[in-house]
Design an enzyme around this catalytic site. Structure first.
Site, PDB file in Angstrom:
ATOM      1  CG  ASP A   1      -2.164   0.854   1.005  1.00  0.00           C
ATOM      2  OD1 ASP A   1      -3.188   0.630   1.664  1.00  0.00           O
ATOM      3  OD2 ASP A   1      -2.090   1.762   0.141  1.00  0.00           O
TER       4      ASP A   1
HETATM    5  C1  GLC Z   1      -4.186   4.380  -0.074  1.00  0.00           C
HETATM    6  C2  GLC Z   1      -5.117   3.248   0.301  1.00  0.00           C
HETATM    7  C3  GLC Z   1      -5.251   2.184  -0.760  1.00  0.00           C
HETATM    8  C4  GLC Z   1      -5.096   2.807  -2.135  1.00  0.00           C
HETATM    9  C5  GLC Z   1      -3.671   3.302  -2.232  1.00  0.00           C
HETATM   10  C6  GLC Z   1      -3.404   3.998  -3.576  1.00  0.00           C
HETATM   11  O1  GLC Z   1      -3.447   4.795   1.040  1.00  0.00           O
HETATM   12  O2  GLC Z   1      -4.873   2.600   1.541  1.00  0.00           O
HETATM   13  O3  GLC Z   1      -6.528   1.571  -0.583  1.00  0.00           O
HETATM   14  O4  GLC Z   1      -5.356   1.848  -3.137  1.00  0.00           O
HETATM   15  O5  GLC Z   1      -3.333   4.195  -1.181  1.00  0.00           O
HETATM   16  O6  GLC Z   1      -4.145   5.182  -3.655  1.00  0.00           O
END
Ligand code: GLC
Length: 732
Positions: free
Chosen positions: A260
């Site tokens: 993430d």
């Molecule tokens: C965010 C979220 C995740 C998302 C990623 C990209 O922090 O936790 O769900 O897909 O970053 O935006």
């Protein structure tokens, strides 16, 4: 590209070039204005020469934009490897549907699958290759802001929707690849606080939380995203047991694992990596292939390789998975894939998709109260439509940054389009928030979120109400009071909005509340001050039309809750499939004081899992079983008569629950094991049959094996998790 060619390409890459494929940045780094590109790269400590080599970017959109970017990128790339374009497309791309927590309330996987198909059509022609969806974190705590992205508290339903969404995204000719998230257990943070610790034993994790991710893997999702949280003290992004033993060895996942956003770097504040180099080593050796939005892999993988902390084989494996992903997308043959400006104009927001989005709204709102059948309304009634949501376009929740607010149908527009013979008097009546500092805002937000003239606003609503037959209060949380970073320690609407509702109540006219939120809210005081309450969640671009159809009876509410509504936030986490405890409040032999209960609040929720009203009335009778015992290789059939005793046709969501009365592990008091959506004409009766199979009786035992055990089982069938008929059988 043939496998042998792909392998030759891999082997032709230098070590830095292999590492670049494992780095993901967002599109800001690729702005045509060089100074912007330098700014972010300096910010995350990445040499700008690396920036232009990274293997993928996220959250950059548009066919023209991405085709141009891809062209520039491939021209300057020594091996002309195409770039991957990934994005958060959670509940629609341009045709934005209700949030996932609402979609779950349809209890209809075919409907939910269709939303993913449409999202894939719209996103693929805008150049997107991968969506960071479905999010299938099981959630039990309404304080957590991201419950709005999930499909609720039930594992069975999350598994159904995981499969439906992956198939919806990937099966179409114009498809996108799915990335299931957040692996694993992100939906169970202590205190419901964002990014907080998750304390789950392996058995409970396997029983309640892992199945939905596995359902997405079994449905063929191509990527898995690691979650921010620790599980039993080990961050998921550095959790080799999770990413290798379970995901790859047990489940056979062969796709790509992506962290993430900056989760690799967060291993340092988690306290498991002393520096960036150790963070790189922990994440990479645990099985995380792509480092999203940090420079850690770019700056340290080569050094780890040189010192022997990681092997060339490991680096090749990770890089091979990313190249294979690009190859499965066909990017080596056509790096622009489905990106097509003409098709963007043709398919996005087309009437078919908007009409379907409106249908989805009608099937995902949940009617929580309808005293004296005040709903549906006659179309000739003059209406006062008051509250911060009366004319609000922000009806699409936090994870919808590809939405054009001008494509949203507001409540006022929806009501005006249906009630041609009546007056709709609109007034804001109250602001969203009592205090602006209530929310750390993400992005641009409208300045009129608070007010210092509550009385004036309310007076305008009173004037509107005075001219009307019915008062509709459009109230709720602001969209940014939920979503990522939207954890709350309370579940109420603002004082200003409650003040408005009570002032409206004093006028002695029917009061209907339309409630907008990304989570279950505390609704007892709202219900005490209105005649009807419709939970609207964040309904997406067709919210105004869909809700108006429901209010006027052009559609009959059929949504059912997938997350319990607590009386008080202090009950959280609260969920229907709880254990009985040794001192169950209703049946314990101990005195009332010394049982599992609160002294100031009921144990159960205000509205339970599976609850929802309809304009029809359904009754359940005659539950019967074809056998009282069942061997493991046999099946049982349970039947129940469901009758629509009203004059209104409707859809009933018949729910099957099972309870294992006694086993080697304490079992939940009930668990959803089947759902049937039944259309019933006025006064029509249908006999609904469920088949009970041995695999439905299984659970994770103390040896982490998924087994059933002989003994007594109770079958519950009903309209929700509390209002059921029951019968028993024995597994022998
Ligand atoms: C965010 C979220 C995740 C998302 C990623 C990209 O922090 O936790 O769900 O897909 O970053 O935006």
């Amino acid at each position: 590209m043939e496998k042998v060619e792909l392998e030759a390409l891999l082997q032709s890459l230098s070590v830095p070039e292999k590492v670049h494929q494992l780095v993901q940045l967002n599109g800001n780094f690729f702005s045509v204005k060089e100074e912007i590109a330098t700014g972010p790269s300096a910010k995350i400590g990445m040499d700008s020469s690396v920036v232009h080599q990274v293997g993928s970017i996220l959250n950059t959109f548009g066919a023209k934009n991405l085709k141009e970017l891809q062209k520039r990128y491939m021209e300057q790339h020594e091996h002309h490897i195409p770039m991957l374009f990934m994005a958060d497309i959670i509940n629609g791309y341009r045709t934005v549907f209700p949030i996932s927590l609402a979609l779950g309330c349809s209890f209809d996987e075919a409907l939910v699958k269709r939303t993913a198909q449409i999202a894939a059509q719209e996103a693929s022609v805008s150049g997107i290759h991968v969506t960071f969806s479905p999010m299938v974190d099981v959630v039990r705590d309404a304080r957590w802001g991201r419950v709005m992205e999930s499909y609720g508290e039930d594992t069975y339903l999350n598994c159904l929707f995981a499969k439906a969404m992956v198939e919806g995204y990937q099966q179409e000719e114009h498809n996108v690849f799915a990335c299931v998230k957040h692996f694993a257990g992100y939906g169970a943070p202590l205190g419901g606080r964002e990014y907080n610790t998750v304390e789950l034993g392996e058995r409970s994790l396997r029983e309640h939380y892992l199945p939905s991710y596995k359902a997405a893997v079994d449905a063929g999702c191509h990527l898995v995203m690691t979650s921010f949280n620790t599980i039993d003290g080990i961050p998921a992004t550095a959790n080799r047991w999770l990413l290798d033993d379970v995901l790859r060895k047990e489940w056979g996942f062969q796709g790509t694992v992506i962290s993430d956003h900056s989760a690799v770097k967060e291993l340092i504040p988690h306290g498991v990596a002393k520096d960036e180099k150790e963070a790189a080593k922990l994440a990479f050796t645990a099985g995380c292939d792509i480092d999203m939005m940090t420079s850690i892999y770019a700056n340290h993988i080569e050094e780890l390789l040189a010192e022997g902390s990681i092997s060339m084989a490991q680096l090749d494996d990770a890089c091979r998975r990313v190249l294979a992903l690009k190859n499965e997308l066909g990017l080596f043959e056509n790096p622009y894939r489905f990106a097509d400006e003409a098709k963007e104009k043709q398919v996005q927001l087309c009437k078919e998709y908007r009409d379907f989005a409106c249908e989805v709204v009608t099937k995902t709102c949940v009617l929580l109260q309808n005293n004296n059948q005040v709903l549906p309304l006659a179309k000739d009634k003059n209406i006062a439509l008051v509250g911060p949501y009366a004319q609000e376009r922000g009806l699409y929740g936090m994870w919808s940054f590809t939405t054009d607010p001008n494509t949203v149908v507001t409540l006022e527009e929806g009501f005006l389009s249906i009630a041609k013979d009546a007056h709709i008097y609109t007034a804001q009546g109250a602001s969203f928030l009592d205090r602006a500092e209530d929310i750390p805002f993400f992005g641009k937000v409208d300045a009129t979120l608070t007010t210092d003239n509550r009385e004036q606003l309310c007076q305008e609503a009173i004037e509107a109400a005075t001219k009307s037959d019915v008062i509709i209060c459009a109230l709720g949380e602001h969209a940014q009071q939920s979503g990522e970073g939207g954890a709350r320690a309370s579940l109420t609407i603002s004082d200003g909005q409650m003040y408005l509702l009570k002032e409206m109540r004093k006028l002695g006219k029917p009061v209907i509340v339309l409630l907008f939120s990304g989570r279950p809210l505390q609704v007892d005081e709202i219900e005490a001050n209105c005649d009807a309450l419709l939970q609207c969640w964040f309904p997406g671009i067709e919210g105004g039309n869909g809700i108006a159809k429901l209010i006027y009876g052009e559609a009959n509410p059929s949504g059912r809750l997938v997350m319990s509504f607590p009386y008080r936030v202090g009950q959280c986490p609260i969920f229907y499939n709880h254990l009985n405890t040794g001192r169950p409040a209703l049946t314990s032999t101990h005195s009332q004081r010394f049982t599992s209960r609160y002294i100031d609040t009921p144990n159960g929720p205000q509205h339970c899992f599976g609850y929802g009203l309809s304009y029809s009335e359904f009754i359940y009778e005659n539950i019967t079983l074809d056998h009282a015992t069942m061997k493991k290789d046999e099946k049982l059939h349970v039947l129940v008569d469901v009758t629509n005793v009203s004059d209104t046709a409707g859809i009933e969501t018949v729910q099957l629950y099972l309870r294992d009365v006694c086993a080697s592990i304490a079992r939940p008091v009930k668990e959803l094991k089947g759902v049937q959506k039944v259309n019933l004409a006025p006064h029509e009766k249908k006999t609904v049959t469920f088949t009970i199979r041995e695999d439905m009786l299984r659970f994770v035992n103390r040896d982490m094996k998924y087994v059933s055990e002989p003994g007594e089982f109770i079958i519950y069938i009903g309209k929700n998790s509390e209002d059921t008929l029951s019968t028993n059988f024995t597994l022998v």
